[in-house]
Design an enzyme around this catalytic site. Structure first.
Site, PDB file in Angstrom:
ATOM      1  N   CYS A 288     103.194   9.958   9.668  1.00 16.59           N
ATOM      2  CA  CYS A 288     102.495   8.860   8.999  1.00 16.59           C
ATOM      3  C   CYS A 288     100.983   8.985   9.094  1.00 16.59           C
ATOM      4  O   CYS A 288     100.302   8.103   9.643  1.00 16.59           O
ATOM      5  CB  CYS A 288     102.949   7.544   9.606  1.00 16.59           C
TER       6      CYS A 288
ATOM      7  N   GLY B 243      93.938  36.514  23.732  1.00 13.99           N
ATOM      8  CA  GLY B 243      95.133  35.685  23.566  1.00 13.99           C
ATOM      9  C   GLY B 243      95.545  35.693  22.114  1.00 13.99           C
ATOM     10  O   GLY B 243      96.559  36.261  21.720  1.00 13.99           O
TER      11      GLY B 243
HETATM   12  N1  LLP Z   1      89.178  32.919  27.920  1.00 16.99           N
HETATM   13  C1  LLP Z   1      88.693  31.678  27.943  1.00 16.99           C
HETATM   14  C2  LLP Z   1      87.838  31.256  29.055  1.00 16.99           C
HETATM   15  C3  LLP Z   1      89.003  30.781  26.905  1.00 16.99           C
HETATM   16  O1  LLP Z   1      88.504  29.542  26.919  1.00 16.99           O
HETATM   17  C4  LLP Z   1      89.832  31.205  25.838  1.00 16.99           C
HETATM   18  C5  LLP Z   1      90.179  30.299  24.752  1.00 16.99           C
HETATM   19  C6  LLP Z   1      90.329  32.527  25.873  1.00 16.99           C
HETATM   20  C7  LLP Z   1      89.983  33.357  26.922  1.00 16.99           C
HETATM   21  C8  LLP Z   1      91.251  33.073  24.819  1.00 16.99           C
HETATM   22  O2  LLP Z   1      90.627  33.175  23.581  1.00 16.99           O
HETATM   23  P1  LLP Z   1      91.375  33.960  22.397  1.00 16.99           P
HETATM   24  O3  LLP Z   1      91.419  35.410  22.754  1.00 16.99           O
HETATM   25  O4  LLP Z   1      92.716  33.402  22.262  1.00 16.99           O
HETATM   26  O5  LLP Z   1      90.537  33.699  21.211  1.00 16.99           O
HETATM   27  N2  LLP Z   1      92.963  25.928  20.054  1.00 16.99           N
HETATM   28  C9  LLP Z   1      91.957  26.705  19.352  1.00 16.99           C
HETATM   29  C10 LLP Z   1      91.374  27.812  20.195  1.00 16.99           C
HETATM   30  C11 LLP Z   1      90.837  27.370  21.533  1.00 16.99           C
HETATM   31  C12 LLP Z   1      90.282  28.485  22.367  1.00 16.99           C
HETATM   32  C13 LLP Z   1      90.149  28.063  23.788  1.00 16.99           C
HETATM   33  N3  LLP Z   1      89.738  29.106  24.690  1.00 16.99           N
HETATM   34  C14 LLP Z   1      92.579  27.238  18.064  1.00 16.99           C
HETATM   35  O6  LLP Z   1      93.726  26.938  17.773  1.00 16.99           O
HETATM   36  O7  LLP Z   1      91.898  27.934  17.318  1.00 16.99           O
END
Ligand code: LLP
Length: 426
Positions: free
Chosen positions: A355, A275
Site C-alpha cells: 500500500c 560484496g
Molecule cells: N566495506 C564497507 C566498510 C562497507 O560499508 C561496504 C558497504 C562494503 C565493504 C561492501 O561494499 P560493496 O563491495 O558491496 O559495494 N544497500 C546499498 C549499498 C550499501 C553499501 C554499504 N556498505 C545498495 O543496495 O546499493
C-alpha cells in the site's frame, strides 16, 4: 558475467529452467547461481594475486550462512559490521581471526564479543570508539589489532546514501586528523594500531576515486612510518560495481590494473572488502504477475514480489533489469541492453501489492505484453536484495534457492504467517 541465460525462449539458472524452480518453490523467490559466485571470487583472487591480498567478503551484502560457507570454502575471509554478522560467520565455520569489523556505532557488548572471538581487526571509525575499545581491551586484559578508517575526502560519484568517503560523511576520521590519532593513541599497550582502512562508497563505476584515495593514504602512511609507527596493512574496502546494465561495471582486473602498481613494493598487506561485485549478478528475484491493469496512460503489471522483497528501486531509484522468464522468439534476448528498441514492447510499471506508490520494481519500463501468471525475473538481485528484505505489510519473506549445475536446494525456506508473529510475546 553470470549463468542466467535463455535457451529456446526459457530462462535458465545454470542447468535448470527458472520456470521449474518457480513451480517447485513458489514465488516470489530468490535464485542464486553457485558457479557465478565461484567465478566472481576467482576473478578477484586472480586479479590481485601479485600483491599479498586477503579478500574479506562483505557479509551485509548477502548473509545467508550457506552463501558464507561457500565463500569460506573458496578461501575468503569476512568483513562484518555487527555482532550478528560475526555470529553468522562463526555459524558458517568462518575463521574469526580473518574477520575485519567496521561500523560507526559498535556497542560495548559487540566489542567484547568480537574480542572474545579473537577477530582479526577492528576498523576504527572515531577517536571516541578507539578510546572505548582501549578501555574494554584493558578490562579484558587483551591486546587488539586495529586499523584506522580514514576519510580521504574523495567523491566516488555514486548515490548520496552510499557515498562514504567524502568529508561530510559519518564514517572514519578525516585524513588530516589521522596522524594526530596515531600520536594520541598509537602507542597504547592495549591496541596494535597497525593498519589503515578506507571505504569510499558503493557502487563505484570508475577506478579513479580508488586511485585518488589510495594515493592520498599512501602519503599519510609514509608520514606515519617516518614518525616510527608500524603500518603493515592497507584495507581498501569494497564498492566494486556489479553489472546492473551489461558492460558498465569495471572487472576486478580493471580495478587491479590501476591499484596494484600503487601498492606494490610498499610492504603492505592488502585487504579488499568486495560484496556487490561478487553477489550482485549471482541472483535473480522471480515474481509472478498476479494482475494487469491500466490507469490513465499507465500500464501496470502487478506482481507477487514487492518492495519488501527488493527495496533498492524504491530506496535508491536503482535500476534492475527485468524480463519475462519465458519469451516468444520475438522477445528473445542475448544482450540485456538492447531490448529497449524491440518492436511490440509496452511501457509498463512493474509494481507490488504493498500500500505505497513507491512499491515498484520498475517504472515506465519497455516490456513484452504481460498477462496473469507470467513470470518476471529481476536481475542483479544478489547484493542487498534479500539482505534488505523485510516483512512489511506482514508479508513473509521469500524463499532462497541455490542452484549448482543441475542441483537446486533451498537455503532459506519461505517464511510462514506463523513466523510473522512468532517473536511477539503474547
Ligand atoms: N566495506 C564497507 C566498510 C562497507 O560499508 C561496504 C558497504 C562494503 C565493504 C561492501 O561494499 P560493496 O563491495 O558491496 O559495494 N544497500 C546499498 C549499498 C550499501 C553499501 C554499504 N556498505 C545498495 O543496495 O546499493
Amino acid at each position: 558475467m553470470d549463468l542466467f541465460n535463455y535457451k529456446n525462449g526459457k530462462l535458465y539458472c545454470e542447468d535448470i529452467a527458472v520456470e521449474e524452480l518457480a513451480s517447485e518453490f513458489g514465488t516470489p523467490l530468490y535464485i542464486y547461481s553457485a558457479n557465478t559466485i565461484k567465478r566472481h571470487i576467482d576473478n578477484f583472487q586472480q586479479a590481485f594475486k601479485d600483491v599479498p591480498t586477503t579478500i574479506c567478503y562483505s557479509v551485509k551484502v548477502c548473509s545467508n550462512i550457506n552463501i558464507l560457507k561457500m565463500v569460506a570454502a573458496q578461501g575468503e575471509a569476512f568483513d562484518v559490521v555487527s555482532g550478528g554478522e560475526l555470529y553468522r560467520v562463526l555459524q558458517a565455520g568462518g575463521d574469526p581471526g580473518r574477520v575485519v569489523y567496521a561500523g560507526v556505532g559498535k556497542t560495548d557488548s559487540e566489542i567484547r564479543y568480537a574480542i572474545e572471538q579473537k577477530i582479526g581487526y577492528f576498523n576504527i571509525e572515531s577517536e571516541a570508539e578507539l578510546e572505548n575499545i582501549i578501555k574494554i581491551a584493558g578490562e579484558m586484559g587483551k591486546v587488539v589489532n586495529c586499523a584506522l578508517r580514514v576519510n580521504p575526502d574523495v567523491d566516488p560519484k555514486t548515490h548520496t546514501y552510499t557515498t562514504t568517503g567524502k568529508k561530510e560523511s559519518k564514517f572514519g576520521v578525516d585524513i588530516e586528523r589521522a596522524i594526530n590519532v596515531f600520536e594520541t593513541y598509537g602507542r597504547n599497550p592495549n591496541i596494535r594500531l597497525c593498519g589503515i582502512h578506507l571505504h569510499i562508497g558503493s557502487p563505484v563505476y570508475t577506478v579513479e576515486p580508488y586511485v585518488e584515495a589510495i594515493t592520498k593514504t599512501l602519503a599519510m602512511i609514509d608520514e606515519l612510518r617516518t614518525r616510527g609507527f608500524v603500518i603493515d596493512t592497507l584495507d581498501i574496502g569494497g564498492g566494486y560495481a556489479a553489472d546492473y546494465t551489461t558492460g558498465k561495471a569495471p572487472s576486478p582486473a580493471d580495478y587491479a590494473r590501476q591499484i596494484i602498481p600503487l601498492v606494490k613494493d610498499k610492504g603492505l598487506k592488502i585487504i579488499l572488502e568486495p560484496g556487490r561485485s561478487i553477489m550482485g549478478n549471482a541472483a535473480i528475484m522471480v515474481s509472478r504477475v498476479n494482475y494487469t491493469k491500466t490507469s490513465g496512460e499507465k500500464n501496470f503489471a502487478i506482481i507477487d514480489g514487492a518492495m519488501n522483497d527488493l527495496i533498492r528501486p524504491m530506496l535508491y531509484g536503482a535500476f534492475h533489469f527485468i524480463w519475462p522468464v519465458n519469451v516468444s522468439e520475438k522477445f528473445a534476448i542475448t544482450d540485456r541492453q538492447e531490448v529497449m528498441d524491440m518492436p511490440g514492447l509496452i511501457k509498463t510499471d512493474v509494481v507490488g501489492p504493498i500500500c505505497e506508490s513507491g512499491d515498484f520494481l520498475a517504472q515506465d519500463r519497455m516490456l513484452p505484453p504481460m498477462k496473469r501468471g507470467d513470470l518476471l525475473a529481476a536481475y542483479t538481485a544478489g547484493a542487498y536484495g534479500y539482505a534488505m528484505a523485510s516483512q512489511y505489510n506482514s508479508r513473509p519473506r521469500a524463499v532462497e534457492v541455490l542452484v549448482d549445475g543441475s542441483q537446486a536446494k533451498i537455503i532459506r525456506r519461505r517464511e510462514t504467517w506463523a513466523d510473522l508473529v512468532a517473536p511477539e510475546l503474547i
